[in-house]
Scaffold this active site. Structure first.
Site, PDB file in Angstrom:
ATOM      1  N   GLU A 192       0.798  -1.124  -0.021  1.00 48.52           N
ATOM      2  CA  GLU A 192      -0.077  -0.017   0.035  1.00 48.52           C
ATOM      3  C   GLU A 192       0.765   1.267   0.061  1.00 48.52           C
ATOM      4  O   GLU A 192       0.807   2.285   0.533  1.00 48.52           O
ATOM      5  CB  GLU A 192      -1.062  -0.055   1.293  1.00 48.52           C
ATOM      6  N   GLU A 315      -5.094  -8.733  -0.754  1.00 49.42           N
ATOM      7  CA  GLU A 315      -5.989  -8.359   0.494  1.00 49.42           C
ATOM      8  C   GLU A 315      -7.344  -8.041   0.236  1.00 49.42           C
ATOM      9  O   GLU A 315      -7.772  -7.313  -0.957  1.00 49.42           O
ATOM     10  CB  GLU A 315      -5.530  -7.059   1.226  1.00 49.42           C
TER      11      GLU A 315
HETATM   12  O1  AHR Z   1      -5.490  -6.259   6.855  1.00 48.34           O
HETATM   13  C1  AHR Z   1      -5.393  -5.142   7.451  1.00 48.34           C
HETATM   14  C2  AHR Z   1      -4.331  -3.922   6.786  1.00 48.34           C
HETATM   15  O2  AHR Z   1      -5.367  -3.526   5.535  1.00 48.34           O
HETATM   16  C3  AHR Z   1      -3.194  -4.258   6.215  1.00 48.34           C
HETATM   17  O3  AHR Z   1      -2.360  -3.961   7.012  1.00 48.34           O
HETATM   18  C4  AHR Z   1      -2.969  -3.097   5.262  1.00 48.34           C
HETATM   19  O4  AHR Z   1      -2.333  -3.537   4.058  1.00 48.34           O
HETATM   20  C5  AHR Z   1      -4.527  -2.683   4.804  1.00 48.34           C
HETATM   21  O5  AHR Z   1      -4.692  -1.382   4.942  1.00 48.34           O
END
Ligand code: AHR
Length: 512
Positions: A192, A315
Site C-alpha cells: 500500500e 488483501e
Molecule cells: O489487513 C489489514 C490492513 O489493511 C493491512 O495491514 C493493510 O495493508 C490494509 O490497509
C-alpha cells in the site's frame, strides 16, 4: 459471469417459492487454470492473528509443534492452504528482518505502531515463518519493507533466505539453525505504497521498485516471483502506471479491496446483529470486486497484452466494526454465514478472471478481519468462512469452464437489485466436474437446473451445502457447530438435473 449476467439479464422477480434458474456449463471449452494460490491466506503481525492465535511458543502449555498451535495448524491443513503472505500489511513497511533472527530471548522489543501500539517482541521471525509454511505445506510470500527499509536491507534478506553459498549472511542463517536455503516463492516490494506504505505516487513507487528489484539477486533457480504493490478500490491508476512503466523483475501487481457493509470507514457496520439492509449492502459491495478486477484487467491488457504479469488481490474480505470491548487496533470481528456467502461470491469472481488473477490472500487467517479461525487462549472455533474455503478446495488448480446463467432472478432491496444466483464451474485435478452455486437472497429459495453442453445429461450432483436459519448465524466457543456444511445430493429426474438452493446458501459439489 455473475456480474455480466446481472447487467445483461432482464432480471425476473421470483413470485413463488422456487423460480427456476438455468445453468449451462460448456465442458468442451476449458478456460484458464484456477491457480491454487487464488486460495492464499494472509498472516500479519496484528492483534492476536499470529501471537496467541497461531504462535504460542515452544514453552506453552497449549499443544504446539515448534511454537505453532497444533489445533489451529491441524484445522488449517484441511484447507490445503497453498500460500501464506507475511509479515504484513502495513506492518511490513516498518519491519526489519534482522530483529527476528537469532535467539528469541535476545531479539529487540518494538512497538507495533500500526496495530494497537502493543509490544512486538519479534518472537516470530523468518525462521518461525518458514516453519509455519512447512507445517502447512504452503508456499511463502514475504513482503519486503520499502517504507522504512532500503534496497540493501531487502537484498540482504533475500540473500539470507535463498543463498546456498558460504557468504556471511548464509552462514548466519546456518548458525541460526537452517542449513539449506529456503524456497522463497514470492517477494513483494512494499505494501500500500499509496497509504501506510509511504504515501507515494505510482510514478515514484515504480521508480523505486525498479531500482530496488535490480538489487534483489538470487541464484537463477532460486529467483522468487516479484510483486509490485498496486492500487485499491476503484483506482486503476496504479495498475496502469506499474504495468506501463515496469517491464523487468515483475510477476504480479497487487490490488486490495475490502467489503464494508456501509461503505464508510468511520462506521462500517456490525459483524452480527445487522439489519437485512446490511446483508444486502454487503452482498452488493462485495460484488463490486468483479467490476474492479475488470477495470484493472483492462488497463493491464493494454500495457501487457501477453498477460505476463498477474493481478494479485493480496488483501480482500469483510471489514466490520471491531467487537465491543476489544482493542480497536486488533481488528477482531465475528464471522457469520454472511461472510461465507461473501467468500463464495468472491471465489466465483476470481475463477472468472483466472487468466489474470493468479493469487489472492484473504485478510486474514486467524482472529483478524474475515478469519478462518477464532481463538481465545486454548479454545478454537472454525468460522463459516473456514467452511466456505474447505468446500471450494476442489477448485484449487482446477480448469475453469464457462458457465452461463439464464432466467436468473433478482434479490432486491428498495430500488436496488443484485442477481440471486452466482455460479462457477471447473474441471478438478481429479477429473470431476465441480459446480459452485450461491443464493444471495436471504428470504427465497430457488431451483437451478444444471445442463452440461456437449456431454450426456448429468445424472447426479453430490457435494455440500452451507446455510443457517439466521443471516448472522455464527459459531462460538460454546456452540462451535451452529454453522457447518451438510451433505447435499440431487438426482436427475426426467432428464433434468435440478439443484435446490435454500435461501442464503452456498452449495458446492460434483456433477456426474
Ligand atoms: O489487513 C489489514 C490492513 O489493511 C493491512 O495491514 C493493510 O495493508 C490494509 O490497509
Amino acid at each position: 459471469m455473475f456480474q455480466r449476467t446481472v447487467l445483461a439479464l432482464a432480471l425476473t422477480l421470483c413470485g413463488g417459492a422456487y423460480a427456476q434458474v438455468a445453468v449451462t456449463i460448456d465442458a468442451g471449452k476449458p478456460g484458464p487454470v484456477i491457480d491454487k494460490n487464488v486460495y492464499g491466506q494472509f498472516a500479519e503481525h496484528l492483534g492476536t492473528g499470529i501471537y496467541g492465535g497461531m504462535w504460542v511458543g515452544p514453552e506453552s502449555k497449549i499443544p504446539n509443534v515448534k511454537g505453532w498451535r497444533k489445533d489451529v495448524i491441524g484445522a488449517l491443513k484441511a484447507l490445503h492452504v497453498p500460500l501464506v503472505r507475511w509479515p504484513g500489511g502495513c506492518f511490513a513497511d516498518e519491519y526489519h528482518w534482522r530483529d527476528g533472527i537469532g535467539p528469541r530471548s535476545k531479539r529487540p522489543v518494538k512497538v507495533n505502531t500500526n496495530w494497537g501500539g502493543v509490544e512486538e517482541d519479534n518472537a516470530v521471525g523468518t525462521h518461525e515463518f518458514f516453519e509455519l509454511a512447512e507445517q502447512l505445506g504452503a508456499q511463502v510470500y514475504v513482503n519486503g519493507n520499502l517504507g522504512t527499509g532500503s534496497a540493501q536491507e531487502m537484498s540482504e534478506w533475500v540473500e539470507y533466505m535463498t543463498s546456498d553459498s558460504k557468504s556471511t549472511l548464509a552462514q548466519l542463517r546456518r548458525k541460526n539453525g537452517r542449513d539449506k536455503p529456503w524456497k522463497l516463492d514470492y517477494f513483494a516490494v512494499g505494501n500500500e505504497a499509496w497509504g501506510c506504505g509511504g504515501e507515494m505516487t505510482p510514478e515514484t513507487y515504480a521508480s523505486l521498485y525498479k531500482t530496488t528489484t535490480a538489487f534483489l539477486k538470487t541464484p537463477p533457480e532460486a529467483r522468487p516471483k516479484f510483486i509490485a504493490s498496486g492500487g485499491n478500490d476503484n483506482d486503476t491508476t496504479w495498475s496502469n502506471v506499474l504495468s506501463r512503466d515496469i517491464k523487468k523483475n515483475i510477476d504480479g501487481i497487487s490490488f486490495h479491496y475490502y467489503t464494508i457493509p456501509t461503505g464508510k470507514w468511520a462506521v462500517k457496520g456490525a459483524a452480527t446483529g445487522f439489519p437485512e439492509s446490511e446483508w444486502f449492502s454487503t452482498i452488493r459491495n462485495t460484488l463490486k470486486m468483479d467490476g474492479m478486477i475488470r477495470a484493472n484487467k483492462a488497463v493491464m491488457d493494454k500495457n501487457d497484452p501477453q498477460k505476463k504479469v498477474g493481478l494479485y488481490v493480496d488483501e480482500w474480505g469483510t471489514w466490520y466494526d471491531v467487537e465491543k470491548g476489544t482493542n480497536t487496533g486488533f481488528l477482531l470481528q465475528q464471522n457469520s454465514l454472511r461472510d461465507a456467502v461473501v467468500a463464495a461470491l468472491n471465489f466465483n469472481i476470481f475463477h472468472e478472471h483466472a487468466d489474470r488473477v493468479r493469487m489472492t490472500n484473504i485478510a486474514q487467517m486467524v482472529n483478524v478481519l474475515q478469519a478462518m479461525i477464532l481463538t481465545d487462549k486454548d479454545k478454537m472455533v472454525l468460522t463459516p468462512t473456514y467452511h466456505a474455503f474447505r468446500m471450494y478446495v476442489p477448485f484449487q488448480g482446477a480448469t475453469s469452464l464457462p458457465a452461463t446463467l439464464q432466467n436468473n432472478a433478482a434479490y432486491t432491496s428498495g430500488t436496488e437489485a443484485v442477481a440471486q444466483v452466482s455460479v462457477s464451474a471447473a474441471r478438478g485435478t481429479d477429473g470431476k466436474l465441480y459446480v459452485a452455486l450461491v443464493n444471495t437472497d436471504p428470504n427465497k429459495a430457488t431451483e437451478v437446473t444444471v445442463d452440461v453442453s456437449g456431454a450426456a445429461v448429468p445424472a447426479r450432483f453430490t457435494g455440500q451445502l452451507l446455510t443457517a436459519d439466521a443471516t448472522d448465524a455464527h459459531n462460538t466457543f460454546a456452540a462451535p457447530n451452529a454453522v457447518k456444511p451438510t451433505s447435499y445430493a440431487a438426482q436427475a429426474a426426467g432428464g433434468k438435473l435440478t439443484v435446490k438452493l435454500p435461501a442464503k446458501s452456498v452449495v458446492v459439489g460434483a456433477v456426474e
